[in-house]
Design a protein around this motif. Structure first.
Motif, PDB file in Angstrom:
ATOM      1  N   UNK A   1       0.857  -1.177   0.000  1.00  0.00           N
ATOM      2  CA  UNK A   1       0.000   0.000   0.000  1.00  0.00           C
ATOM      3  C   UNK A   1       0.900   1.236   0.000  1.00  0.00           C
ATOM      4  N   UNK A   2       0.371   2.384   0.427  1.00  0.00           N
ATOM      5  CA  UNK A   2       1.134   3.629   0.418  1.00  0.00           C
ATOM      6  C   UNK A   2       1.932   3.792   1.713  1.00  0.00           C
ATOM      7  N   UNK A   3       2.865   4.723   1.700  1.00  0.00           N
ATOM      8  CA  UNK A   3       3.608   5.046   2.911  1.00  0.00           C
ATOM      9  C   UNK A   3       2.702   5.823   3.881  1.00  0.00           C
TER      10      UNK A   3
ATOM     11  N   UNK B   1       2.031   8.979   0.288  1.00  0.00           N
ATOM     12  CA  UNK B   1       2.951   9.420  -0.755  1.00  0.00           C
ATOM     13  C   UNK B   1       2.988  10.940  -0.861  1.00  0.00           C
ATOM     14  N   UNK B   2       1.814  11.575  -0.995  1.00  0.00           N
ATOM     15  CA  UNK B   2       1.807  13.035  -1.123  1.00  0.00           C
ATOM     16  C   UNK B   2       0.709  13.680  -0.274  1.00  0.00           C
ATOM     17  N   UNK B   3       0.197  12.960   0.714  1.00  0.00           N
ATOM     18  CA  UNK B   3      -0.710  13.569   1.678  1.00  0.00           C
ATOM     19  C   UNK B   3      -2.187  13.428   1.396  1.00  0.00           C
ATOM     20  N   UNK B   4      -2.591  12.684   0.393  1.00  0.00           N
ATOM     21  CA  UNK B   4      -4.021  12.531   0.098  1.00  0.00           C
ATOM     22  C   UNK B   4      -4.691  11.776   1.250  1.00  0.00           C
ATOM     23  N   UNK B   5      -5.779  12.312   1.813  1.00  0.00           N
ATOM     24  CA  UNK B   5      -6.420  11.649   2.957  1.00  0.00           C
ATOM     25  C   UNK B   5      -6.866  10.212   2.666  1.00  0.00           C
TER      26      UNK B   5
ATOM     27  N   UNK C   1       6.368   4.651  -2.115  1.00  0.00           N
ATOM     28  CA  UNK C   1       6.780   6.002  -1.751  1.00  0.00           C
ATOM     29  C   UNK C   1       7.551   6.622  -2.909  1.00  0.00           C
ATOM     30  N   UNK C   2       7.895   7.888  -2.777  1.00  0.00           N
ATOM     31  CA  UNK C   2       8.751   8.568  -3.763  1.00  0.00           C
ATOM     32  C   UNK C   2      10.079   8.887  -3.087  1.00  0.00           C
TER      33      UNK C   2
ATOM     34  N   UNK D   1       9.980   1.479  -2.280  1.00  0.00           N
ATOM     35  CA  UNK D   1       9.152   0.963  -1.205  1.00  0.00           C
ATOM     36  C   UNK D   1       9.895   1.004   0.131  1.00  0.00           C
ATOM     37  N   UNK D   2       9.146   1.370   1.161  1.00  0.00           N
ATOM     38  CA  UNK D   2       9.590   1.182   2.538  1.00  0.00           C
ATOM     39  C   UNK D   2       9.121  -0.209   2.958  1.00  0.00           C
TER      40      UNK D   2
END
Length: 250
Positions: A110-112, A116-120, A158-159, A238-239
């Protein structure tokens, strides 16, 4: 050694292709099993149909698992349904945990934590995935569900900071320095070269015609000169968080 089973948990159609499309295509090419969970947009909506097209480009044989919540700012994504960020978190955890127990993945992607860029919706998907992994492994929870299942590792898309430095001026021109620092390289558990599957990834992203048509950041990315576009798409970062002593390589 067998190829691990991977479940991807994404907030919106197009995220699966943009952030993890290379890993998905690579996994399929290696003969591994893939399940894609999509938190928002219900069956029959335009972006759901585009998601089906994208998954075909990535080689995924099975339809995605839909949680049927509404996108944060797009109520027509799931008419009459609660927004992902407004629904009962406990209910969301129970639902995703049941899918984890049935599918029995070695790895969840999934996302970090920052989405990734703060999207809720991305942040919610991250928290949901982490909580559901724990819940799925706990035998005393949801005892009327399938037997408990221990996921071995979590991978958070992640970026990397080096990629932000290379592309921020073109993709995020309104950002001030420090607004989007990227993940330091030393925090990355995996920098995956997916250049071999970049054609599949590009075609999958292009399947999301609605997102490209609204002049989004995705559209800006796809209109970059080929070298810069391939720089952005050819490496996925990826983390890694292991949930068992040995974890799981991908």
């Amino acid at each position: 050694m067998s190829t691990p089973r991977i479940m991807f948990v994404h907030a919106h159609p197009d995220d699966e292709s943009l952030w993890t499309g290379g890993l998905i295509a690579r996994q399929v090419a290696m003969g591994g099993e893939v399940a894609v969970v999509m938190c928002t947009w219900v069956s029959g909506t335009p972006r759901h149909r585009e998601l089906l097209d994208a998954l075909k480009e990535l080689g995924v044989p099975d339809e995605p698992i839909l949680l049927d919540y509404a996108d944060l700012k797009v109520p027509e994504s799931a008419p009459g349904r609660e927004r992902l960020c407004d629904a009962s978190f406990d209910s969301e955890v129970a639902e995703l945990a049941s899918h984890i127990r049935r599918y029995r993945p070695d790895v969840l992607v999934t996302y970090d934590p920052y989405g990734i860029y703060g999207h809720p919706d991305h942040i919610r998907a991250h928290r949901l995935t982490c909580a559901a992994a724990d819940a799925a492994a706990t035998p005393t929870l949801y005892r009327d569900s399938a037997p408990a299942w221990q996921v071995r590792s979590l991978y958070f898309a992640t970026i990397a900071d080096w990629m932000v430095d290379a592309l921020a001026d073109e993709l995020f021109p309104r950002l001030e320095p420090g607004d989007f620092p990227g993940t330091p390289t030393q925090m990355l558990g995996l920098q995956l070269d997916v250049s071999e599957w970049i054609g599949h990834k590009v075609r999958a992203i292009e399947s999301h015609r609605t997102e490209l048509a609204r002049r989004s950041t995705v559209a800006s990315l796809m209109s970059l000169p080929r070298a810069q576009r391939d720089l952005a798409l050819g490496t996925e970062c990826y983390i890694r968080r292991d949930l068992t002593a040995d974890g799981c390589d991908i």
